[in-house]
Scaffold this motif. Structure first.
Motif, PDB file in Angstrom:
ATOM      1  N   VAL A  41       0.827  -1.196   0.000  1.00 49.84           N
ATOM      2  CA  VAL A  41       0.000   0.000   0.000  1.00 49.84           C
ATOM      3  C   VAL A  41       0.867   1.253   0.000  1.00 49.84           C
ATOM      4  CG1 VAL A  41      -0.204   0.035   2.541  1.00 49.84           C
ATOM      5  CG2 VAL A  41      -1.927   1.206   1.137  1.00 49.84           C
ATOM      6  N   LEU A  42       0.470   2.212  -0.822  1.00 46.96           N
ATOM      7  CA  LEU A  42       1.074   3.548  -0.803  1.00 46.96           C
ATOM      8  C   LEU A  42       0.143   4.471  -0.029  1.00 46.96           C
ATOM      9  CD1 LEU A  42       3.191   5.640  -1.774  1.00 46.96           C
ATOM     10  CD2 LEU A  42       1.683   6.050  -3.733  1.00 46.96           C
ATOM     11  N   LEU A  43       0.606   4.945   1.130  1.00 51.07           N
ATOM     12  CA  LEU A  43      -0.169   5.897   1.913  1.00 51.07           C
ATOM     13  C   LEU A  43       0.254   7.315   1.549  1.00 51.07           C
ATOM     14  CD1 LEU A  43      -0.354   4.268   5.457  1.00 51.07           C
ATOM     15  CD2 LEU A  43      -1.955   4.086   3.541  1.00 51.07           C
TER      16      LEU A  43
ATOM     17  N   VAL B 100      10.447   4.154   9.537  1.00 51.75           N
ATOM     18  CA  VAL B 100       9.341   4.822   8.863  1.00 51.75           C
ATOM     19  C   VAL B 100       9.841   6.131   8.266  1.00 51.75           C
ATOM     20  CG1 VAL B 100       7.026   5.793   9.113  1.00 51.75           C
ATOM     21  CG2 VAL B 100       7.690   3.786  10.466  1.00 51.75           C
ATOM     22  N   LEU B 101       9.568   6.325   6.974  1.00 50.20           N
ATOM     23  CA  LEU B 101       9.997   7.529   6.274  1.00 50.20           C
ATOM     24  C   LEU B 101       8.786   8.295   5.761  1.00 50.20           C
ATOM     25  CD1 LEU B 101      12.906   6.274   3.976  1.00 50.20           C
ATOM     26  CD2 LEU B 101      13.106   7.444   6.180  1.00 50.20           C
ATOM     27  N   GLU B 102       8.655   9.545   6.161  1.00 50.32           N
ATOM     28  CA  GLU B 102       7.654  10.416   5.553  1.00 50.32           C
ATOM     29  C   GLU B 102       8.390  11.367   4.620  1.00 50.32           C
ATOM     30  OE1 GLU B 102       3.672  12.346   7.140  1.00 50.32           O
ATOM     31  OE2 GLU B 102       5.419  13.443   7.898  1.00 50.32           O
TER      32      GLU B 102
ATOM     33  N   VAL C  87       4.154  11.230   1.274  1.00 48.34           N
ATOM     34  CA  VAL C  87       3.875   9.799   1.243  1.00 48.34           C
ATOM     35  C   VAL C  87       4.611   9.153   2.407  1.00 48.34           C
ATOM     36  CG1 VAL C  87       3.413   9.607  -1.223  1.00 48.34           C
ATOM     37  CG2 VAL C  87       5.774   9.422  -0.397  1.00 48.34           C
ATOM     38  N   LEU C  88       4.104   8.003   2.846  1.00 48.43           N
ATOM     39  CA  LEU C  88       4.676   7.295   3.986  1.00 48.43           C
ATOM     40  C   LEU C  88       5.273   5.979   3.490  1.00 48.43           C
ATOM     41  CD1 LEU C  88       4.782   8.152   6.953  1.00 48.43           C
ATOM     42  CD2 LEU C  88       2.783   6.719   7.379  1.00 48.43           C
ATOM     43  N   LEU C  89       6.589   5.832   3.672  1.00 48.25           N
ATOM     44  CA  LEU C  89       7.317   4.675   3.161  1.00 48.25           C
ATOM     45  C   LEU C  89       8.129   4.028   4.283  1.00 48.25           C
ATOM     46  CD1 LEU C  89       8.662   6.326  -0.130  1.00 48.25           C
ATOM     47  CD2 LEU C  89       6.625   4.876   0.114  1.00 48.25           C
TER      48      LEU C  89
ATOM     49  N   MET D  73      19.833  -1.614   2.096  1.00 54.35           N
ATOM     50  CA  MET D  73      18.727  -0.878   2.706  1.00 54.35           C
ATOM     51  C   MET D  73      17.832  -0.324   1.602  1.00 54.35           C
ATOM     52  SD  MET D  73      19.393  -1.319   5.887  1.00 54.35           S
ATOM     53  CE  MET D  73      18.217  -0.197   6.660  1.00 54.35           C
ATOM     54  N   LEU D  74      16.609  -0.850   1.497  1.00 56.53           N
ATOM     55  CA  LEU D  74      15.697  -0.440   0.442  1.00 56.53           C
ATOM     56  C   LEU D  74      14.546   0.394   1.001  1.00 56.53           C
ATOM     57  CD1 LEU D  74      15.270  -3.470  -1.993  1.00 56.53           C
ATOM     58  CD2 LEU D  74      17.040  -1.703  -1.930  1.00 56.53           C
ATOM     59  N   VAL D  75      14.168   1.406   0.245  1.00 52.57           N
ATOM     60  CA  VAL D  75      13.000   2.236   0.561  1.00 52.57           C
ATOM     61  C   VAL D  75      11.813   1.665  -0.194  1.00 52.57           C
ATOM     62  CG1 VAL D  75      12.000   4.542   0.421  1.00 52.57           C
ATOM     63  CG2 VAL D  75      14.438   4.260   0.957  1.00 52.57           C
ATOM     64  N   GLU D  76      10.728   1.372   0.536  1.00 49.40           N
ATOM     65  CA  GLU D  76       9.611   0.643  -0.050  1.00 49.40           C
ATOM     66  C   GLU D  76       8.273   1.132   0.514  1.00 49.40           C
ATOM     67  OE1 GLU D  76       9.980  -3.629   0.322  1.00 49.40           O
ATOM     68  OE2 GLU D  76      12.109  -3.428   0.801  1.00 49.40           O
ATOM     69  N   THR D  77       7.211   0.807  -0.199  1.00 52.89           N
ATOM     70  CA  THR D  77       5.876   0.890   0.377  1.00 52.89           C
ATOM     71  C   THR D  77       5.708  -0.257   1.373  1.00 52.89           C
ATOM     72  OG1 THR D  77       5.095  -0.377  -1.542  1.00 52.89           O
ATOM     73  CG2 THR D  77       4.771   2.009  -1.594  1.00 52.89           C
TER      74      THR D  77
END
Length: 234
Positions: free
Chosen positions: A76-78, A183-185, A86-88, A105-109
């Protein structure tokens, strides 16, 4: 004769009959499955399937393929359109690390396997565990196969709005499952820039971010009702 784990005796997860997968497929008259061997079933299941396939020239040929079955998943993409964010997640992925990712280290939904839940329930679970967000309405997009040459997984794609008020915990995943998730915003435009320069290299995340820009909440089409997916209320 000693039994084969996952076939005629239970494997580590108590499963048997794993060699039956695909034997009864009848949707394509040009493909006939002849044999299925279970190569391993420690957690996921690796199989070698022998089948006959009729080519476009009408000739039948015998082929073998190996498949990796990890179950189906959902992601899910928030998005927060008011703040344009967006929140990843960011987490360590060993397969990426051993195949060229500098640090793994991967940035993902947010995403996870269904684990016998329906896709919508599973993605709500993952959003709360990984991102700390209780999700409301969701838009469901068409399912996709991420690596159909060898991996059987079908991935359900979702998008949904969030606000700071929807945060119910710090997220980070489940410690008992070994999860250590940041958590990345991100501003949406910055997330797109990360796609451009390779800082976001995860396929499902790139797909959802591009959908959001072209047809979703950050596109010119977003003012039109019913565009780009099916809205599912909580």
């Amino acid at each position: 004769m000693t039994g084969v784990p996952g076939v005629d005796v239970p494997d580590a997860r108590g499963r048997t009959g794993l060699d039956r997968a695909g034997r009864d497929l009848a949707g394509n008259p040009d493909v006939v499955v002849r044999d299925v061997e279970v190569l391993s079933s420690s957690w996921y299941v690796n199989r070698r399937t022998t089948f006959e396939r009729r080519g476009r020239d009408g000739a039948w040929r015998t082929e073998q393929r190996e498949t990796h079955d990890r179950g189906n998943g959902a992601t899910v993409l928030l998005h927060d359109t008011a703040r344009r964010t967006v929140l990843l997640t960011r987490q360590f992925r060993l397969p990426a690390y051993v195949n060229g990712s500098p640090d793994g280290m991967l940035v993902e939904t947010a995403a996870g396997l269904l684990d016998e839940q329906d896709a919508e329930s599973a993605v709500r679970r993952e959003a709360e565990e990984e991102l700390g967000v209780a999700v409301g309405a969701l838009t469901r997009l068409p399912d996709v196969f991420m690596s159909p040459g060898s991996v059987t997984e079908r991935l359900a794609l979702f998008a949904g709005p969030y606000t700071p008020a929807d945060r119910v915990s710090a997220g980070g995943g489940l410690a008992e499952e070994g999860e250590d998730i940041e958590v990345l915003e991100l501003p949406f435009d910055e997330a797109l820039a990360w796609v451009d320069d390779g800082r976001i290299a995860d396929a499902k995340t790139i797909l959802l971010l591009q959908w959001a820009a072209l047809r979703g909440p950050f596109s010119a089409r977003s003012a039109l009702p019913g565009q780009g997916g099916v809205v599912l209320d909580e």
